[in-house]
Design an enzyme around this catalytic site. Structure first.
Site, PDB file in Angstrom:
ATOM      1  N   TYR A   1     -16.368  17.076 -14.898  1.00  0.00           N
ATOM      2  CA  TYR A   1     -16.733  15.661 -15.067  1.00  0.00           C
ATOM      3  C   TYR A   1     -17.850  15.280 -14.092  1.00  0.00           C
ATOM      4  O   TYR A   1     -17.795  15.628 -12.910  1.00  0.00           O
ATOM      5  CB  TYR A   1     -15.485  14.803 -14.823  1.00  0.00           C
TER       6      TYR A   1
ATOM      7  N   ARG B   1       0.851  -1.201   0.000  1.00  0.00           N
ATOM      8  CA  ARG B   1       0.000   0.000   0.000  1.00  0.00           C
ATOM      9  C   ARG B   1       0.882   1.245   0.000  1.00  0.00           C
ATOM     10  O   ARG B   1       0.546   2.260  -0.599  1.00  0.00           O
ATOM     11  CB  ARG B   1      -0.968   0.015   1.200  1.00  0.00           C
TER      12      ARG B   1
ATOM     13  N   LYS C   1      -8.431   6.342 -19.270  1.00  0.00           N
ATOM     14  CA  LYS C   1      -8.774   6.857 -20.591  1.00  0.00           C
ATOM     15  C   LYS C   1      -7.576   6.731 -21.541  1.00  0.00           C
ATOM     16  O   LYS C   1      -7.134   5.640 -21.808  1.00  0.00           O
ATOM     17  CB  LYS C   1      -9.284   8.293 -20.442  1.00  0.00           C
TER      18      LYS C   1
ATOM     19  N   ASP D   1      -7.427  18.973 -14.462  1.00  0.00           N
ATOM     20  CA  ASP D   1      -7.725  17.608 -14.900  1.00  0.00           C
ATOM     21  C   ASP D   1      -7.334  17.527 -16.373  1.00  0.00           C
ATOM     22  O   ASP D   1      -7.970  18.134 -17.235  1.00  0.00           O
ATOM     23  CB  ASP D   1      -9.216  17.312 -14.686  1.00  0.00           C
TER      24      ASP D   1
HETATM   25  C1  LIG Z   1     -13.254   9.426 -16.345  1.00  0.00           C
HETATM   26  C2  LIG Z   1     -12.872  10.744 -15.842  1.00  0.00           C
HETATM   27  C3  LIG Z   1     -12.622  10.944 -14.476  1.00  0.00           C
HETATM   28  C4  LIG Z   1     -12.804   9.837 -13.448  1.00  0.00           C
HETATM   29  O1  LIG Z   1     -11.902   8.800 -13.629  1.00  0.00           O
HETATM   30  P1  LIG Z   1     -12.205   7.254 -13.244  1.00  0.00           P
HETATM   31  O2  LIG Z   1     -10.960   6.561 -13.654  1.00  0.00           O
HETATM   32  O3  LIG Z   1     -13.433   6.839 -14.003  1.00  0.00           O
HETATM   33  O4  LIG Z   1     -12.449   7.218 -11.772  1.00  0.00           O
HETATM   34  C5  LIG Z   1     -12.213  12.210 -14.084  1.00  0.00           C
HETATM   35  N1  LIG Z   1     -12.083  13.218 -14.964  1.00  0.00           N
HETATM   36  C6  LIG Z   1     -12.341  13.064 -16.279  1.00  0.00           C
HETATM   37  C7  LIG Z   1     -12.164  14.219 -17.199  1.00  0.00           C
HETATM   38  C8  LIG Z   1     -12.744  11.833 -16.767  1.00  0.00           C
HETATM   39  O5  LIG Z   1     -13.015  11.690 -18.063  1.00  0.00           O
END
Ligand SMILES: *Cc1c(COP(=O)(O)O)cnc(C)c1O
Length: 386
Positions: A98, A46, A195, A170
């Protein structure tokens, strides 16, 4: 070294014990100590795991960061960053943040006494006037999800700093190949590695990076204390995805350019939201701070019914949430990824369609979209509902 080289080699020396070229998946929870406290930097997974260390080093380097911290999901990264705040602190977020972040702020942290304000992208020119001494964090996405709004990162960082706040970006949509927020003054960059970074729709993960040693120390402390850590196999999958990030992003952008132009000329499309189009309100800023415009395109159909019919009519574009993988996806944000914003003031338009343009041949993708438009026009689309 250049981006492409670091993506393949940074943090990934051949394994010292075997010479294995590829970073091993260290499937171990614990590590043997020579004497109490005498170990090789690892005592419990962890806290640290060598596969995770490789990922953190590689991705930090790509974001021009000194420090990288990996998480079990994008939202795991976000909630850990939220712990930099105390109840009563205020955070200003881009309005079309998001959906999962919006759900977290409104339904998890707001009831605990944290204060959130949501600022439409168009009002970021006056960001400074919306900040007060309670504001600790300014949170932006650029391009934003799902409206593809653009915020000037450099200016947002200046305004945040002038008010004594930090700027979090982000960077999930752009990836460090297209945009590096820390170089533009941001304090923390955050990712859903689920992503583009993973890139193959086979792993869920998150990441944060910073050049501020105090923030880094706190995030590493929170990583081990809150425990939203990714397993070694997940880290390995993201590491493997990153190796091809540059070539993938070039092709995502290439395909998205072709499709955005096609959509803009199409009579059944009300409006195309893609920062690569000169008429997009954020085009000039995107051109300044991004290498290219990315693989995400949103567009407005003539009606909600037509949008629903359209997403049920494509064949190569699969109807699914998520984005950034090799395969093309299509979805209705208002009823899928952003359903949690539906009751709020910044709900996604119900006729909005979001495309994640994949790496298939651009020609095949255009044929698929054209066929779906034809089906909708003829009323012969299937009645599959979403
Ligand atoms: C998918 C996404 C998130 C969240 O990420 P997860 O891996 O699904 O928890 C946060 N910000 C953006 C812009 C996203 O597309």
């Amino acid at each position: 070294m250049d981006f492409e080289t670091r993506a393949i080699h940074e943090g990934q020396e051949p394994d010292p014990t075997t010479g294995a070229l590829t970073t091993p998946i260290y499937l171990t929870s614990t590590y043997v100590q020579d004497a109490v406290g005498e170990h090789k930097g690892y005592d419990y997974s962890r806290v640290a795991n060598p596969t995770r260390t490789a990922l953190q080093q590689c991705l930090a380097s790509l974001e021009s960061a000194e420090h990288g911290v990996a998480f079990a999901s994008g939202l795991g990264a976000v909630t850990t960053i939220m712990h930099l705040l105390n109840p009563g602190d205020r955070m200003v977020l881009i309005a079309d943040v998001y959906g999962g972040v919006y759900r977290m702020t409104t339904q998890v942290y707001e009831p605990k006494g944290y204060v959130f304000d949501y600022l439409p992208a168009a009002e970021f020119d006056e960001l400074g006037s919306h900040l007060d001494e309670r504001t600790r964090i300014v949170w932006i996405e650029t391009p934003s999800n799902p409206m593809l709004n653009i915020v000037d990162i450099e200016k947002a960082a200046e305004a945040a700093h002038a008010a004594g706040a930090i700027l979090v970006v982000d960077n999930t949509f752009a990836t460090p190949y297209l945009q590096r927020p820390l170089e533009l003054g941001a304090d923390i960059v955050v990712h859903s590695t689920t992503k583009y970074l993973g890139g193959h729709s086979d792993v869920v993960g998150g990441f944060a990076a910073t050049n501020d040693p105090t923030i880094a120390e706190r995030l590493l402390f929170l990583q081990k204390s809150l425990g939203a850590v990714p397993g070694p196999l997940d880290c390995w999958l993201v590491l493997r995805g990153i190796k091809t990030l540059a070539v993938r992003m070039r092709q995502h952008c290439h395909n998205a350019h072709a499709i955005s132009g096609f959509l803009e000329r199409h009579p059944r499309v009300e409006q195309v939201l893609y920062p690569g189009l000169p008429r997009h309100p954020g085009h000039a800023i995107a051109a300044k701070q991004m290498r290219d415009f990315g693989g995400m395109i949103s567009f407005l159909a003539e009606s909600e019914e037509e949008a629903a019919a359209f997403v049920a009519s494509t064949k190569i574009f699969k109807l699914a949430e998520s984005l950034g993988g090799v395969e093309s996806l299509i979805e209705l944000p208002a009823r899928m990824t952003h359903a949690s914003t539906a009751e709020g003031p910044f709900a996604a338009p119900r006729n909005l369609i979001r495309l994640s343009v994949g790496l298939e041949s651009a020609e095949d993708l255009l044929v698929d979209l054209e066929a779906a438009f034809a089906k909708v026009a003829a009323g012969t689309h299937s009645v599959r509902t979403v």
